[in-house]
Design a protein around this motif. Structure first.
Motif, mmCIF file in Angstrom:
data_model
loop_
_atom_site.group_PDB
_atom_site.id
_atom_site.type_symbol
_atom_site.label_atom_id
_atom_site.label_comp_id
_atom_site.label_asym_id
_atom_site.label_seq_id
_atom_site.Cartn_x
_atom_site.Cartn_y
_atom_site.Cartn_z
ATOM 1 N N PRO A 38 0.832 -1.207 0.000
ATOM 2 C CA PRO A 38 0.000 0.000 0.000
ATOM 3 C C PRO A 38 0.866 1.257 0.000
ATOM 4 O O PRO A 38 0.934 1.982 0.986
ATOM 5 N N VAL A 39 1.529 1.508 -1.108
ATOM 6 C CA VAL A 39 2.370 2.705 -1.234
ATOM 7 C C VAL A 39 1.761 3.611 -2.306
ATOM 8 O O VAL A 39 1.099 3.136 -3.225
ATOM 9 N N ALA A 40 2.028 4.916 -2.189
ATOM 10 C CA ALA A 40 1.456 5.869 -3.144
ATOM 11 C C ALA A 40 2.477 6.933 -3.518
ATOM 12 O O ALA A 40 3.338 7.291 -2.713
ATOM 13 N N VAL A 41 2.365 7.392 -4.748
ATOM 14 C CA VAL A 41 3.164 8.533 -5.205
ATOM 15 C C VAL A 41 2.167 9.653 -5.522
ATOM 16 O O VAL A 41 1.195 9.425 -6.235
ATOM 17 N N LEU A 42 2.407 10.853 -4.942
ATOM 18 C CA LEU A 42 1.426 11.931 -5.060
ATOM 19 C C LEU A 42 1.742 12.864 -6.227
ATOM 20 O O LEU A 42 2.912 13.133 -6.529
ATOM 21 N N GLY A 43 0.682 13.362 -6.858
ATOM 22 C CA GLY A 43 0.854 14.437 -7.833
ATOM 23 C C GLY A 43 1.238 15.726 -7.116
ATOM 24 O O GLY A 43 1.031 15.862 -5.903
ATOM 25 N N TYR A 44 1.786 16.663 -7.839
ATOM 26 C CA TYR A 44 2.387 17.862 -7.239
ATOM 27 C C TYR A 44 1.394 18.682 -6.420
ATOM 28 O O TYR A 44 1.655 19.026 -5.276
ATOM 29 N N THR A 45 0.231 18.953 -6.992
ATOM 30 C CA THR A 45 -0.697 19.845 -6.279
ATOM 31 C C THR A 45 -1.321 19.158 -5.067
ATOM 32 O O THR A 45 -1.592 19.807 -4.055
ATOM 33 N N ILE A 46 -1.506 17.837 -5.168
ATOM 34 C CA ILE A 46 -2.059 17.121 -4.012
ATOM 35 C C ILE A 46 -1.069 17.181 -2.862
ATOM 36 O O ILE A 46 -1.438 17.439 -1.707
ATOM 37 N N ALA A 47 0.213 16.971 -3.188
ATOM 38 C CA ALA A 47 1.239 17.019 -2.149
ATOM 39 C C ALA A 47 1.256 18.397 -1.492
ATOM 40 O O ALA A 47 1.351 18.522 -0.266
ATOM 41 N N GLU A 48 1.119 19.429 -2.317
ATOM 42 C CA GLU A 48 1.129 20.793 -1.770
ATOM 43 C C GLU A 48 -0.078 21.041 -0.871
ATOM 44 O O GLU A 48 0.026 21.694 0.159
ATOM 45 N N LYS A 49 -1.207 20.480 -1.286
ATOM 46 C CA LYS A 49 -2.449 20.731 -0.577
ATOM 47 C C LYS A 49 -2.487 20.009 0.772
ATOM 48 O O LYS A 49 -2.869 20.584 1.786
ATOM 49 N N LEU A 50 -2.087 18.735 0.728
ATOM 50 C CA LEU A 50 -2.187 17.949 1.958
ATOM 51 C C LEU A 50 -1.008 18.185 2.889
ATOM 52 O O LEU A 50 -1.108 17.951 4.099
ATOM 53 N N PHE A 51 0.114 18.577 2.347
ATOM 54 C CA PHE A 51 1.301 18.764 3.188
ATOM 55 C C PHE A 51 1.877 20.159 2.985
ATOM 56 O O PHE A 51 2.966 20.321 2.448
ATOM 57 N N PRO A 52 1.130 21.171 3.432
ATOM 58 C CA PRO A 52 1.595 22.537 3.193
ATOM 59 C C PRO A 52 2.883 22.863 3.948
ATOM 60 O O PRO A 52 3.663 23.683 3.499
ATOM 61 N N SER A 86 -5.571 3.045 3.659
ATOM 62 C CA SER A 86 -4.395 3.809 4.051
ATOM 63 C C SER A 86 -3.219 3.473 3.129
ATOM 64 O O SER A 86 -2.974 2.299 2.827
ATOM 65 N N PHE A 87 -2.534 4.534 2.648
ATOM 66 C CA PHE A 87 -1.349 4.320 1.791
ATOM 67 C C PHE A 87 -0.181 5.131 2.339
ATOM 68 O O PHE A 87 -0.367 6.256 2.818
ATOM 69 N N ARG A 88 1.021 4.581 2.233
ATOM 70 C CA ARG A 88 2.207 5.307 2.678
ATOM 71 C C ARG A 88 2.820 6.044 1.480
ATOM 72 O O ARG A 88 3.032 5.438 0.427
ATOM 73 N N VAL A 89 3.071 7.346 1.662
ATOM 74 C CA VAL A 89 3.623 8.146 0.567
ATOM 75 C C VAL A 89 5.117 7.873 0.437
ATOM 76 O O VAL A 89 5.852 7.974 1.414
ATOM 77 N N VAL A 90 5.545 7.489 -0.788
ATOM 78 C CA VAL A 90 6.985 7.253 -0.992
ATOM 79 C C VAL A 90 7.606 8.308 -1.909
ATOM 80 O O VAL A 90 8.816 8.443 -1.982
#
Ligand SMILES: Nc1ncnc2c1ncn2[C@@H]1O[C@H](COP(=O)(O)OP(=O)(O)OP(=O)(O)O)[C@@H](O)[C@H]1O
Ligand SMILES: [Mg+2]
Lengths: 411, 237
Positions: A162-176, A191-195
């Protein structure tokens, strides 16, 4: 005629032209207006066309030229084909595996499917993200760049991690204010772990490419089962110059695994960038031709205005023509003088036109990624020069052929 | 000696619709270098037509015209333009200056058409304007000059290329008599300096400045004689 003679005559012609233009300011302004409008519309049209093709090229380059898309439907099929192909079998993992295992002319291959789900990290959430199921090779196939962390590995992909790679804007939004790496995000109910985080990609055909989350496809199929739509297979060819061979190979593999009988048409499609380019060139070419034709008409009207005013000018200055001939002006001298005058008139219109259309092209820039290309400026100047010379020719020719005695007698 | 102008049986016919106008019926004239000739005659007798033929502005309908021994009838348009530019200085009754150009540029114009360098051109034009005593009016436009001054600019323009002949068609016709006398003084000076001059006039007084008078009537030469009681040059300029 010696070159120096010619140079003196051009200089004299320019002097006379500016005298004449200054002496008839209002008339010159009105005449020039036709050319100004013509040049403004031609340059803006040129700029818009340039912008269209530039934005198309930017967009199209996101689909790699060497990537083939095995899908149920062709991108550009007529409606008939669509109805005929509605009942086609879905593409599934088995077919993907056949391609992966049997394909010999492919550099990378990934299955691909997606769905819209909400995503959440602690109190921050985002609704409309696209969850994409792919394998580890999608980083090559999709031409992704990694902003931080990494893409998931083959082991993770095969092991349903359960691993995930985030798109740029999602990463910015969820992890400001913190790093997303190693954090667990909630995708739907899971649940996914961001790598890793993918670099900014912009949009394609109105889709926001940075609004995506990539997870291993096996994981995707378990948790967000989407059997109804099936999947696509994205294939990066080993050699772009050998794309046709790769395509043939894929066809062979797929026909076999999908059980298509000999003599029966393919029940799947292999799409590629080339199809976009062809369609665009057809449609874009027609739009450009129509647009330029309409704007050229306004330039033509401007040219008629110049011709008209040059005839008036020649008649008004009959006496002057007689004087010049009496003291030694050749026919060619008079011809040149009036050609220079009409060319100068038109050129001034062209330059004013460019000065006006430049700020307008900045407005176009708000919609299309373009600035007035220098080639359009050069062409506009050339066009106005040619228009001036062509529309001045008949009046100038009349002036040059005047009989000196007759002309001198003119009041 | 070879004449500057040799006209033999020249005829000029204008066709106006169905009517033929014989402006010159049969004219023969020889004019030598440094002659000073006045052409006289009633209105409509063909004086201007003759001057235009001599000045290569117009071509005769028939007959021979040799200029400095060269047959003008054989010349093409460019060669005629060259002769008008280099060998003939024309002075008109109505001055015929370019209204938008100043005196200097008007005088420079023939030199521009002959392809002379700008610096040389300026020197020559200033010289010619000095000759007609207008050095202080070089940057005046025609409408800022008096009639006499305009005609002097026109004479400077005729002089500036050092032509073989100076042709003047009623040069004093638009001037009062005092100014007319001034202009004639200029022609007398030019003649004294070796120029060949042909002028058209209605007035006996003006004609008597010349050495030779040619009387024209109805397109024919009525009389061609030398002047005995010539008005002397250099008077009252
Ligand atoms: N372009 C023309 N078309 C028709 N007839 C013409 C033309 N030019 C001159 N003529 C005629 O030719 C004749 C001679 O004209 P020209 O101008 O030579 O006379 P002129 O002796 O100079 O008269 P003036 O003393 O009034 O100037 C006149 O009858 C005139 O009407
Ligand atoms: Mg006359």
């Amino acid at each position: 005629m010696k070159f120096t003679d010619f140079a003196y005559e051009v200089k004299e012609g320019l002097g006379i032209s500016f005298q004449a233009i200054r002496a008839n300011k209002m008339r010159s302004v009105l005449t020039t207006l036709g050319i100004v409008i013509g040049i403004v519309s031609v340059t803006l049209m040129g700029t818009a066309i340039e912008g269209m093709s530039r934005s198309f090229n930017e967009m199209i380059s996101k689909i790699g030229a060497d990537v083939l898309f095995v899908q149920k439907f062709s991108w550009f099929s007529s409606q008939e084909d669509f109805f005929a192909s509605r009942n086609r079998k879905n593409i599934d993992l088995k077919q993907f595996k056949a391609v992966r295992d049997q394909g010999s002319t492919i550099a990378a291959v990934s299955p691909m499917t997606g769905t819209r789900v909400p995503i959440k990290y602690r109190s921050l959430s985002s609704d409309g993200i696209i969850l994409i199921g792919v394998n580890e090779q999608y980083i090559q196939v999709g031409g992704l760049n990694i902003e931080m962390g990494r893409f998931f590995s083959q082991a993770e992909s095969n092991g349903d991690r359960p691993v995930a790679v985030l798109g740029y804007t999602i990463a910015e939004k969820l992890f400001p204010s913190e790093t997303p790496l190693g954090k667990n995000v909630k995708v739907g109910a899971h649940s996914f772990r961001v790598v890793g985080v993918v670099s900014k990609q912009g949009s394609f055909l109105g889709m926001d490419m940075d609004n995506r989350v990539y997870v291993p496809i096996t994981n995707f199929l378990q948790k967000f089962s989407n059997n109804r739509r099936g999947m696509d297979i994205h294939v990066k060819a080993a050699n772009i110059n050998d794309l046709e061979n790769t395509k043939e190979e894929l066809r062979g593999i797929l026909r076999k695994v999908r059980g298509v009988k000999p003599g029966v048409k393919d029940d799947f499609a292999i799409n590629q960038q080339e199809m976009f380019i062809q369609t665009f060139n057809q449609i874009g070419g027609v739009i450009a031709a129509i647009g330029l034709f309409i704007t050229a008409l306004s330039l033509f009207v401007g040219a008629i205005g110049i011709m008209n005013i040059m005839f008036v000018s020649v008649t008004e200055r009959t006496k002057e023509i007689g004087i010049r001939k009496a003291i030694g002006a050749r026919r060619s001298t008079i011809l040149l003088q009036f050609l220079i005058e009409s060319a100068a008139l038109s050129l001034i219109g062209g330059i004013i036109g460019i000065i006006i259309s430049y700020p307008l092209s900045l407005l176009i820039n708000q919609i299309l990624p373009t600035s007035m290309p220098i080639s359009v400026v050069a062409i506009a100047i050339l066009i106005s020069l040619v228009v001036g010379v062509v529309s001045g020719f008949l009046p100038a020719n009349r002036a040059s052929k005047m009989d000196p005695v007759e002309a001198l007698r003119h009041e | 000696m070879q004449p500057v102008i040799n006209i033999k049986n020249v005829k000029k016919t204008y066709i106006m619709g169905t009517v033929e106008v014989n402006a010159l019926v049969d004219v023969s004239i020889r004019i030598q270098k440094n002659e000073y000739v006045a052409i006289m005659g009633p209105s409509g007798s063909g004086k201007s037509t003759l001057m235009n033929v001599i000045g290569c502005l117009d071509t005769p309908t028939s007959g021979l015209y040799e200029f400095n021994g060269v047959n003008v009838g054989d010349m093409n348009d460019n060669e005629l333009a060259k002769i008008r530019n280099k060998d003939i200085g024309f002075v008109f009754q109505t001055f015929n200056l370019l209204a938008r150009s100043d005196a200097l540029h008007n005088v420079e114009l023939p030199l521009i058409y002959s392809g002379m360098k700008k610096t040389d051109r300026k020197v020559r034009a200033e010289e010619a304007l000095g000759h007609v005593r207008l050095e202080d009016r070089m940057h005046h436009k025609p409408n800022e000059l008096s009639g006499g001054q305009r005609q002097r600019v026109a004479i400077a323009r005729a002089l500036v290329t050092n032509p073989s002949i100076i042709l003047a068609d009623e040069p004093t016709g638009n001037l009062d008599s005092k100014t007319g006398v001034e202009i004639m003084g200029l022609f007398n000076d030019l003649h004294a300096q070796g120029n060949t001059i042909i002028l058209v006039t209605h007035e006996e007084d003006i004609a008597r400045h010349a050495h030779r008078i040619i009387r024209v009537r109805d397109g024919l030469i009525e009389k061609d004689f030398m002047v005995e009681d010539r008005v002397l040059p250099g008077v009252n300029v």
